[in-house]
Design a protein around this motif. Structure first.
Motif, PDB file in Angstrom:
ATOM      1  N   MET A   1       0.839  -1.183   0.000  1.00 38.66           N
ATOM      2  CA  MET A   1       0.000   0.000   0.000  1.00 38.66           C
ATOM      3  C   MET A   1       0.874   1.232   0.000  1.00 38.66           C
ATOM      4  SD  MET A   1      -2.989   1.082   2.583  1.00 38.66           S
ATOM      5  CE  MET A   1      -3.703   2.673   2.458  1.00 38.66           C
ATOM      6  N   PHE A   2       0.373   2.277  -0.590  1.00 38.21           N
ATOM      7  CA  PHE A   2       1.099   3.522  -0.676  1.00 38.21           C
ATOM      8  C   PHE A   2       0.259   4.642  -0.093  1.00 38.21           C
ATOM      9  CE2 PHE A   2       1.678   7.402  -3.255  1.00 38.21           C
ATOM     10  CZ  PHE A   2       2.895   7.754  -2.746  1.00 38.21           C
ATOM     11  N   ASN A   3       0.883   5.469   0.724  1.00 38.17           N
ATOM     12  CA  ASN A   3       0.206   6.631   1.286  1.00 38.17           C
ATOM     13  C   ASN A   3       1.200   7.783   1.260  1.00 38.17           C
ATOM     14  OD1 ASN A   3      -0.969   8.615   2.828  1.00 38.17           O
ATOM     15  ND2 ASN A   3      -1.799   7.180   4.335  1.00 38.17           N
ATOM     16  N   ARG A   4       1.034   8.705   0.310  1.00 32.31           N
ATOM     17  CA  ARG A   4       1.978   9.800   0.129  1.00 32.31           C
ATOM     18  C   ARG A   4       1.878  10.837   1.238  1.00 32.31           C
ATOM     19  NH1 ARG A   4       1.677  11.668  -5.547  1.00 32.31           N
ATOM     20  NH2 ARG A   4      -0.018  12.990  -4.879  1.00 32.31           N
ATOM     21  N   ARG A   8       5.076   7.155   2.697  1.00 30.32           N
ATOM     22  CA  ARG A   8       5.303   5.763   3.063  1.00 30.32           C
ATOM     23  C   ARG A   8       4.843   4.839   1.948  1.00 30.32           C
ATOM     24  NH1 ARG A   8       2.732   2.735   8.259  1.00 30.32           N
ATOM     25  NH2 ARG A   8       3.330   0.684   7.611  1.00 30.32           N
ATOM     26  N   VAL A   9       5.701   3.925   1.590  1.00 27.85           N
ATOM     27  CA  VAL A   9       5.393   2.907   0.609  1.00 27.85           C
ATOM     28  C   VAL A   9       5.670   1.563   1.260  1.00 27.85           C
ATOM     29  CG1 VAL A   9       6.048   1.905  -1.602  1.00 27.85           C
ATOM     30  CG2 VAL A   9       6.026   4.384  -1.331  1.00 27.85           C
ATOM     31  N   ARG A  10       4.768   0.618   1.067  1.00 29.65           N
ATOM     32  CA  ARG A  10       5.005  -0.731   1.562  1.00 29.65           C
ATOM     33  C   ARG A  10       4.810  -1.703   0.421  1.00 29.65           C
ATOM     34  NH1 ARG A  10       2.218  -2.532   6.646  1.00 29.65           N
ATOM     35  NH2 ARG A  10       3.852  -4.064   6.500  1.00 29.65           N
ATOM     36  N   LEU A  11       5.820  -2.500   0.171  1.00 31.49           N
ATOM     37  CA  LEU A  11       5.762  -3.555  -0.827  1.00 31.49           C
ATOM     38  C   LEU A  11       5.692  -4.869  -0.066  1.00 31.49           C
ATOM     39  CD1 LEU A  11       8.655  -2.295  -3.118  1.00 31.49           C
ATOM     40  CD2 LEU A  11       6.218  -1.822  -3.332  1.00 31.49           C
ATOM     41  N   THR A  20      10.002  -3.605   0.834  1.00 30.24           N
ATOM     42  CA  THR A  20      10.151  -2.209   0.444  1.00 30.24           C
ATOM     43  C   THR A  20      11.618  -1.826   0.293  1.00 30.24           C
ATOM     44  OG1 THR A  20       8.115  -1.753   1.663  1.00 30.24           O
ATOM     45  CG2 THR A  20       9.438   0.147   0.982  1.00 30.24           C
ATOM     46  N   LYS A  21      12.442  -2.186   1.241  1.00 33.65           N
ATOM     47  CA  LYS A  21      13.875  -1.831   1.177  1.00 33.65           C
ATOM     48  C   LYS A  21      14.609  -2.665   0.136  1.00 33.65           C
ATOM     49  CE  LYS A  21      14.150  -0.076   5.838  1.00 33.65           C
ATOM     50  NZ  LYS A  21      14.692  -0.248   7.173  1.00 33.65           N
ATOM     51  N   ILE A  26      10.872   0.289  -7.178  1.00 29.76           N
ATOM     52  CA  ILE A  26       9.411   0.228  -7.156  1.00 29.76           C
ATOM     53  C   ILE A  26       8.870   1.268  -6.173  1.00 29.76           C
ATOM     54  CG2 ILE A  26       7.380  -1.186  -6.669  1.00 29.76           C
ATOM     55  CD1 ILE A  26       9.097  -3.657  -7.390  1.00 29.76           C
ATOM     56  N   ALA A  27       9.474   1.348  -4.996  1.00 32.12           N
ATOM     57  CA  ALA A  27       9.027   2.315  -3.991  1.00 32.12           C
ATOM     58  C   ALA A  27       9.160   3.740  -4.511  1.00 32.12           C
ATOM     59  CB  ALA A  27       9.823   2.128  -2.704  1.00 32.12           C
ATOM     60  N   GLU A  28      10.269   4.046  -5.168  1.00 33.49           N
ATOM     61  CA  GLU A  28      10.468   5.385  -5.735  1.00 33.49           C
ATOM     62  C   GLU A  28       9.425   5.689  -6.803  1.00 33.49           C
ATOM     63  OE1 GLU A  28      14.508   5.402  -7.112  1.00 33.49           O
ATOM     64  OE2 GLU A  28      15.277   4.994  -5.107  1.00 33.49           O
ATOM     65  N   ALA A  29       9.092   4.710  -7.613  1.00 30.32           N
ATOM     66  CA  ALA A  29       8.089   4.905  -8.657  1.00 30.32           C
ATOM     67  C   ALA A  29       6.718   5.186  -8.037  1.00 30.32           C
ATOM     68  CB  ALA A  29       8.019   3.682  -9.567  1.00 30.32           C
ATOM     69  N   ALA A  30       6.393   4.483  -6.970  1.00 32.42           N
ATOM     70  CA  ALA A  30       5.104   4.698  -6.305  1.00 32.42           C
ATOM     71  C   ALA A  30       5.002   6.123  -5.764  1.00 32.42           C
ATOM     72  CB  ALA A  30       4.916   3.684  -5.183  1.00 32.42           C
TER      73      ALA A  30
END
Length: 163
Positions: A1-4, A8-11, A20-21, A26-30
């Motif tokens: 989930m992503f919440n700008r 915060r991005v969670r993969l 995520t780490k 992918i996190a940067e793209a989100a």
């Protein structure tokens, strides 16, 4: 989930592992997406120079910085749960969500029709792991379902892991 709102991005993997780490691209793209909150169903891939997913590169862990998300479905956007919608509407919403096509997230190709022998043979020649076929009018359900079919390419390196 992503919440700008809190950057915060969670993969999360299917079993809940936080990657995520491990997959920063992918996190940067989100973070670049215009929507603040969304949930996407997809698969982490490393694409070879031919544009085909390289299973061995993904599992070697030598290319984690190159791993991107192949997005198959969108489950929620801005707090709206989309899982009850039919697949064809969710696919349209996924296209709209990722219209800017941020590097690191790609909408997986989607073909309308049946998985026939010619399409499956073409997928095998391309080196794909297989094909998934889902009903256009079905809601989203996690896990394996009787309403969709996964046809595996038995010659693919991923099949060695299934043994």
């Amino acid at each position: 989930m992503f919440n700008r709102e809190n950057e915060r991005v969670r993969l999360l993997s299917r079993n809940g592992t936080d990657w995520t780490k491990r997959y920063p691209w992918i996190a940067e793209a989100a973070l670049k997406n215009r929507q603040k909150r969304f949930v996407i169903d997809g698969e982490a891939v490393v694409l070879g120079v031919d544009g085909v997913s390289d299973f061995n590169a993904l599992h070697s862990r030598k290319h984690d910085h190159e791993v991107q998300l192949y997005a198959f479905d969108v489950l929620a956007v801005e707090g709206d749960d989309l899982r009850a919608l039919p697949l064809h509407l969710r696919k349209t919403k996924l296209e709209r969500l990722l219209v800017q096509r941020p590097d690191g997230i790609t909408v997986a190709p989607f073909e309308w029709g049946e998985i026939g022998p010619d399409l499956f043979r073409a997928a095998c020649r391309m080196g794909l792991e297989g094909l998934v076929s889902k009903h256009l009018d079905r809601p989203y359900r996690g896990g394996r379902q009787k309403h969709w079919i996964k046809v595996k390419n038995r010659g693919h390196p991923a099949m060695e892991r299934d043994l």
